[in-house]
Design a protein around this motif. Structure first.
Motif, short mmCIF file in Angstrom:
data_model
loop_
_atom_site.label_atom_id
_atom_site.label_comp_id
_atom_site.label_asym_id
_atom_site.label_seq_id
_atom_site.Cartn_x
_atom_site.Cartn_y
_atom_site.Cartn_z
N GLY A 119 -13.22 24.73 14.42
CA GLY A 119 -12.57 23.82 13.48
C GLY A 119 -13.06 24.05 12.05
O GLY A 119 -12.27 24.08 11.10
N LEU A 120 -14.37 24.24 11.89
CA LEU A 120 -14.94 24.48 10.56
C LEU A 120 -14.42 25.79 9.97
O LEU A 120 -14.06 25.86 8.80
CB LEU A 120 -16.47 24.56 10.65
N VAL A 121 -14.43 26.83 10.82
CA VAL A 121 -13.94 28.13 10.33
C VAL A 121 -12.47 28.02 9.93
O VAL A 121 -12.05 28.51 8.89
CB VAL A 121 -14.15 29.24 11.40
N LYS A 122 -11.71 27.30 10.72
CA LYS A 122 -10.29 27.13 10.39
C LYS A 122 -10.12 26.36 9.09
O LYS A 122 -9.29 26.71 8.25
CB LYS A 122 -9.55 26.42 11.53
N ALA A 123 -10.90 25.30 8.90
CA ALA A 123 -10.81 24.53 7.66
C ALA A 123 -11.13 25.42 6.46
O ALA A 123 -10.42 25.40 5.45
CB ALA A 123 -11.78 23.34 7.71
N HIS B 161 -12.83 21.96 -0.79
CA HIS B 161 -13.58 20.97 -0.02
C HIS B 161 -14.26 21.58 1.19
O HIS B 161 -15.06 20.93 1.84
CB HIS B 161 -12.66 19.84 0.43
N ALA B 162 -13.88 22.83 1.50
CA ALA B 162 -14.39 23.43 2.73
C ALA B 162 -15.75 24.06 2.55
O ALA B 162 -16.30 24.63 3.48
CB ALA B 162 -13.39 24.46 3.27
N GLY B 163 -16.30 23.98 1.33
CA GLY B 163 -17.59 24.60 1.07
C GLY B 163 -18.67 24.17 2.07
O GLY B 163 -19.51 24.98 2.46
N PHE B 164 -18.59 22.91 2.49
CA PHE B 164 -19.62 22.42 3.43
C PHE B 164 -19.60 23.18 4.74
O PHE B 164 -20.60 23.27 5.44
CB PHE B 164 -19.43 20.92 3.69
N ALA B 165 -18.40 23.75 5.07
CA ALA B 165 -18.27 24.46 6.34
C ALA B 165 -19.11 25.72 6.37
O ALA B 165 -19.69 26.07 7.41
CB ALA B 165 -16.79 24.81 6.58
N VAL B 166 -19.21 26.38 5.22
CA VAL B 166 -19.89 27.67 5.15
C VAL B 166 -21.33 27.55 5.64
O VAL B 166 -21.80 28.33 6.48
CB VAL B 166 -19.84 28.20 3.70
#
Lengths: 245, 245
Positions: free
Chosen positions: B120-124, B159-164
């Motif tokens: 899910g994180l990678v997709k976001a 906003h997806a920076g947190f995913a990295v």
């Protein structure tokens, strides 16, 4: 939004804390504990509402309807953000403050997953209205800073208005729908009360604060009266919607 | 957010329309049709992204993680609102403009439902990044009013920076996770390209506009180059994330 007609039996006097700001009021550890509980419960309530409304948006028959429910979900998310930020501001860990209320709120949503779009609309409307009533009830018991926050969040509710028109139209088109949705609304309220009572039983400091003051201790009858006022307002709203509750 | 290194092969000159405002540019019915398509596609893309991110938030291992994904979802909803409002402003029915893109976007999400939180994180992250790249690519081809809107929406992504950080930590903890997620990222990109090509094939006016101008007609090679630039930027991002694509 219908304003609940509870001015007659709602307590008119404000307790001492209402005249204090957060810095003063929170010096009382019991008030502080109650407030952390309240903010945690409201914050998780909003986050869970976001999640369920987004889920229920899937049931929408049109893209415009989907967008309406998504808008409500997004509004709930912003309420969550404000409440969570307040927890951080007062030095509390938001997750820890929310944790005690996860079971009750998840339980409510699990027991009340709408099986179709109309049930989803009724739930959005009922949920939004009960939340408004509760925020309004609780506001009077809060210190001035917290009250300001709670009223600001309350001021931004009422997104469920669109639901009323659609539910009414569906009942006009097929009166049998009204019977089914009336049952559904009753189940929503029943489940909300049952989960609230679980919280009341578990969280002493919060419950004591909710019923107006620490001094007199825990007054179960007053909790009951608050629940009655909210239930009554709900019943009137459902009747106005054409759902005999 | 990584800025894609596509300055070398991206067209540097702006087409005539970039110097025009919406009122002037939209006098050309083919440009107008292309823009309605573009706004419809972007709007539904954002609404679908809202819905899927909210859904994927369920996979979050903690309340804080859930809140992060909910925040992204809410941001996508606000992008949707801006794009939908623009459609209304120019006298188009938003639902009608979105309709042609529902199948492709729903198809993409259906084929790429994450099976766990890391997926899910990678997709976001991948979705957010590809969307940014695409918005940036397309901005140069738009009239000044639409460009302003698209850049404003673009400005609010990332906003997806947190995913990295979280994906990197997971790979550090167990390098085999990297192999699985690299496959997953490849599948996401493959599915995105396949659905995009379906749209390109179906929507002539949009496709022609995307490749820079109506005059020369439809240039499939240029569409291909745009897709290559976006794919290349994706590949670099995945490598930076520790995922050999």
């Amino acid at each position: 939004m219908t304003t609940p007609d509870n001015t007659s039996d709602a307590p008119a006097e404000q307790t001492g804390v209402a005249a204090q700001d957060w810095a003063t009021a929170s010096a009382d550890p019991q008030y502080r504990a109650a407030l952390v509980d309240l903010l945690g419960a409201l914050a998780y309530g909003e986050l869970a509402a976001f999640e369920r409304l987004a889920e229920d948006a899937k049931l929408a028959p049109t893209l415009a309807d989907k967008a309406e429910l998504a808008k409500m979900a997004s509004a709930e998310f912003h309420h969550f953000e404000r409440l969570r930020n307040r927890l951080t501001e007062i030095g509390e860990e938001p997750t820890q403050a929310m944790e005690p209320f996860v079971a009750a709120l998840d339980g409510f949503h699990k027991q009340t997953a709408p099986s179709d779009w109309l049930e989803g609309l009724v739930k959005a409307y009922v949920g939004d209205s009960i939340a408004s009533d509760f925020y309004r009830e609780v506001a009077a018991r809060l210190d001035s800073d917290t009250r300001e926050l709670v009223l600001a969040v309350l001021d931004d509710t009422g997104h469920a208005g669109f639901a009323v028109e659609k539910v009414r139209a569906a009942i006009d088109a097929d009166p049998r729908v009204g019977g089914r949705l009336a049952l559904w609304a009753r189940r929503l309220m029943g489940e909300a009360l049952s989960q609230s009572q679980r919280v009341v039983a578990d969280r002493d400091a919060l419950s004591t604060m909710l019923v107006g003051g620490v001094a007199d201790g825990f007054d179960l009858a007053e909790v009951g009266r608050m629940f009655s006022r909210i239930t009554e307002a709900h019943t009137k709203r459902m009747a106005a919607l054409g759902l005999a509750a």
